[in-house]
Design a protein around this motif. Structure first.
Motif, mmCIF file in Angstrom:
data_model
loop_
_atom_site.group_PDB
_atom_site.id
_atom_site.type_symbol
_atom_site.label_atom_id
_atom_site.label_comp_id
_atom_site.label_asym_id
_atom_site.label_seq_id
_atom_site.Cartn_x
_atom_site.Cartn_y
_atom_site.Cartn_z
ATOM 1 N N VAL A 6 0.839 -1.201 0.000
ATOM 2 C CA VAL A 6 0.000 0.000 0.000
ATOM 3 C C VAL A 6 0.872 1.249 0.000
ATOM 4 O O VAL A 6 1.736 1.415 0.860
ATOM 5 C CB VAL A 6 -0.934 0.031 1.233
ATOM 6 C CG1 VAL A 6 -1.767 1.316 1.251
ATOM 7 C CG2 VAL A 6 -1.844 -1.193 1.247
ATOM 8 N N ILE A 8 0.700 5.490 0.159
ATOM 9 C CA ILE A 8 -0.179 6.570 0.601
ATOM 10 C C ILE A 8 0.274 7.860 -0.073
ATOM 11 O O ILE A 8 1.445 8.227 0.022
ATOM 12 C CB ILE A 8 -0.146 6.737 2.129
ATOM 13 C CG1 ILE A 8 -0.605 5.449 2.825
ATOM 14 C CG2 ILE A 8 -1.024 7.918 2.560
ATOM 15 C CD1 ILE A 8 -0.490 5.479 4.339
ATOM 16 N N GLY A 91 -3.400 4.510 -1.604
ATOM 17 C CA GLY A 91 -4.270 5.299 -0.759
ATOM 18 C C GLY A 91 -4.101 6.769 -1.084
ATOM 19 O O GLY A 91 -3.004 7.219 -1.411
ATOM 20 N N TRP A 103 -5.449 1.802 9.683
ATOM 21 C CA TRP A 103 -5.993 2.168 8.372
ATOM 22 C C TRP A 103 -5.407 1.315 7.252
ATOM 23 O O TRP A 103 -6.153 0.766 6.424
ATOM 24 C CB TRP A 103 -5.753 3.656 8.104
ATOM 25 C CG TRP A 103 -6.433 4.178 6.869
ATOM 26 C CD1 TRP A 103 -7.723 4.628 6.781
ATOM 27 C CD2 TRP A 103 -5.883 4.325 5.555
ATOM 28 N NE1 TRP A 103 -7.998 5.047 5.488
ATOM 29 C CE2 TRP A 103 -6.885 4.866 4.716
ATOM 30 C CE3 TRP A 103 -4.633 4.044 5.002
ATOM 31 C CZ2 TRP A 103 -6.687 5.138 3.365
ATOM 32 C CZ3 TRP A 103 -4.425 4.310 3.650
ATOM 33 C CH2 TRP A 103 -5.441 4.856 2.840
ATOM 34 N N VAL A 104 -4.103 1.197 7.180
ATOM 35 C CA VAL A 104 -3.483 0.396 6.115
ATOM 36 C C VAL A 104 -3.969 -1.044 6.192
ATOM 37 O O VAL A 104 -4.290 -1.672 5.167
ATOM 38 C CB VAL A 104 -1.944 0.463 6.194
ATOM 39 C CG1 VAL A 104 -1.299 -0.552 5.245
ATOM 40 C CG2 VAL A 104 -1.451 1.871 5.870
ATOM 41 N N VAL A 107 -7.426 -1.217 4.826
ATOM 42 C CA VAL A 107 -7.403 -1.074 3.365
ATOM 43 C C VAL A 107 -7.106 -2.431 2.719
ATOM 44 O O VAL A 107 -7.749 -2.832 1.730
ATOM 45 C CB VAL A 107 -6.358 -0.023 2.931
ATOM 46 C CG1 VAL A 107 -6.066 -0.132 1.432
ATOM 47 C CG2 VAL A 107 -6.856 1.379 3.270
ATOM 48 N N THR A 120 -13.509 3.240 -0.014
ATOM 49 C CA THR A 120 -13.575 4.474 0.755
ATOM 50 C C THR A 120 -14.231 4.173 2.091
ATOM 51 O O THR A 120 -14.876 3.132 2.248
ATOM 52 C CB THR A 120 -14.362 5.551 -0.024
ATOM 53 O OG1 THR A 120 -14.128 6.831 0.519
ATOM 54 C CG2 THR A 120 -15.849 5.259 -0.035
ATOM 55 N N ASN A 160 -10.220 10.060 2.307
ATOM 56 C CA ASN A 160 -10.135 8.687 2.810
ATOM 57 C C ASN A 160 -10.509 7.717 1.698
ATOM 58 O O ASN A 160 -11.631 7.221 1.652
ATOM 59 C CB ASN A 160 -11.063 8.514 4.013
ATOM 60 C CG ASN A 160 -10.970 7.145 4.644
ATOM 61 O OD1 ASN A 160 -10.032 6.396 4.392
ATOM 62 N ND2 ASN A 160 -11.947 6.815 5.480
ATOM 63 N N ALA A 162 -8.871 4.702 -1.492
ATOM 64 C CA ALA A 162 -7.776 3.919 -2.050
ATOM 65 C C ALA A 162 -8.275 3.239 -3.326
ATOM 66 O O ALA A 162 -9.474 2.988 -3.476
ATOM 67 C CB ALA A 162 -7.295 2.865 -1.055
ATOM 68 N N SER A 208 -10.575 7.474 8.738
ATOM 69 C CA SER A 208 -9.585 8.556 8.757
ATOM 70 C C SER A 208 -10.151 9.739 9.527
ATOM 71 O O SER A 208 -11.357 10.012 9.473
ATOM 72 C CB SER A 208 -9.244 8.998 7.329
ATOM 73 O OG SER A 208 -8.408 10.143 7.346
#
Length: 277
Positions: A6, A8, A91, A103-104, A107, A120, A160, A162, A208
């Motif tokens: 991932v 960002i 992201g 968060w990661v 995702v 999202t 927010n 990805a 987020s």
């Protein structure tokens, strides 16, 4: 098959007041990101200097500072960062976003289904009172908008979101450049994905934090911001009345939320003066 990587991407223009907390939250993740890309867009403040300091402080975190100085604007800056990303999933957050520590990880879970091309989630407004209640309310509102749209369109939220790198590469040459700055660039991305039949997932656990500073806009400026939805739909010749739902919601919450934020700001300032905060 291993866990997807991932990246960002954080577009930034004169964000010295928030960029440190944004990048630091992106670093402190339960599952680390492959890279954290800050794309500086002709900032005249200390944004780039702060990111450079973070690179020195966290040499193993994969923080990359890029400069997009060909033109001013969010879309070319965003595109520059998405193009530079090396992860399987990219992201995209704002410079005032503060990611939750998982968060990661969330995702990655959101993309466990190979049919999902973008995802999202909800946001928690960290500079408003009753933050956890606000998160629940934000989640409910977003799910309501999906139901009102009859799940024909899942809206990406720029603070927010990805998408798979392969999905970005598929629509890269089609996304609107919006030279007149009239549209919502995240909704534009959503519509281009939808036109390709690419599935967007709403993932409630992908949280987020973000600032409610948009509420500081005047009613006129806020109205222009909200009506970007309509201009984005028109650019795509989308006329479905159900897609008016986000505009209705955003208009309806403006004055109550603005009053709540003003009271919270005043109380916070009073507490600081009293030596409480």
């Amino acid at each position: 098959m291993g866990r997807p990587s991932v990246s960002i991407v954080i577009p930034a223009y004169n964000e010295e007041s928030v960029i440190r907390q944004c990048v630091t939250a992106a670093i402190y993740q339960s599952v680390p990101a492959l890279e954290i890309i800050v794309v500086d867009n002709l900032s005249t403040d200390a944004t780039a200097k702060i990111v450079d300091q973070l690179q020195q402080e966290y040499p193993e975190a994969g923080v990359r500072l890029l400069s997009q100085d060909a033109e001013q604007g969010l879309i070319p800056t965003r595109n520059f960062g998405l193009d530079a990303a090396r992860g399987d999933i990219i992201g995209r957050i704002d410079a005032d976003s503060v990611l939750e520590p998982d968060w990661v990880e969330e995702v990655i879970w959101a993309f466990a289904d190979p049919s999902v091309q973008a995802a999202t989630g909800p946001v928690v407004y960290y500079d408003m009172p009753m933050r956890r209640f606000g998160l629940k309310a934000d989640d409910k509102v977003r799910q309501l908008m999906l139901r009102l749209a009859r799940h024909q369109y899942h809206f990406l939220f720029g603070s927010n979101m990805a998408l798979r790198k392969s999905a970005w590469e598929a629509i890269r040459g089609e996304v609107c450049l919006d030279e007149n700055d009239e549209m919502h660039e995240d909704i534009d991305l959503s519509l281009h994905l939808a036109e390709r039949g690419m599935r967007i997932q709403y993932w409630p656990e992908m949280v987020s934090g973000m600032s409610a500073r948009r509420l500081e806009d005047s009613p006129r400026d806020y109205r222009y911001y909200v009506t970007r939805f309509d201009r984005t739909y028109k650019a795509h010749n989308v006329k479905k009345i159900a897609l008016k739902a986000p505009m209705v919601v955003f208009f309806s919450i403006y004055f109550p939320a603005k009053l709540l934020r003003a009271v919270h700001t005043a109380n916070t300032a009073a507490a600081k003066r009293a030596g409480i905060g």
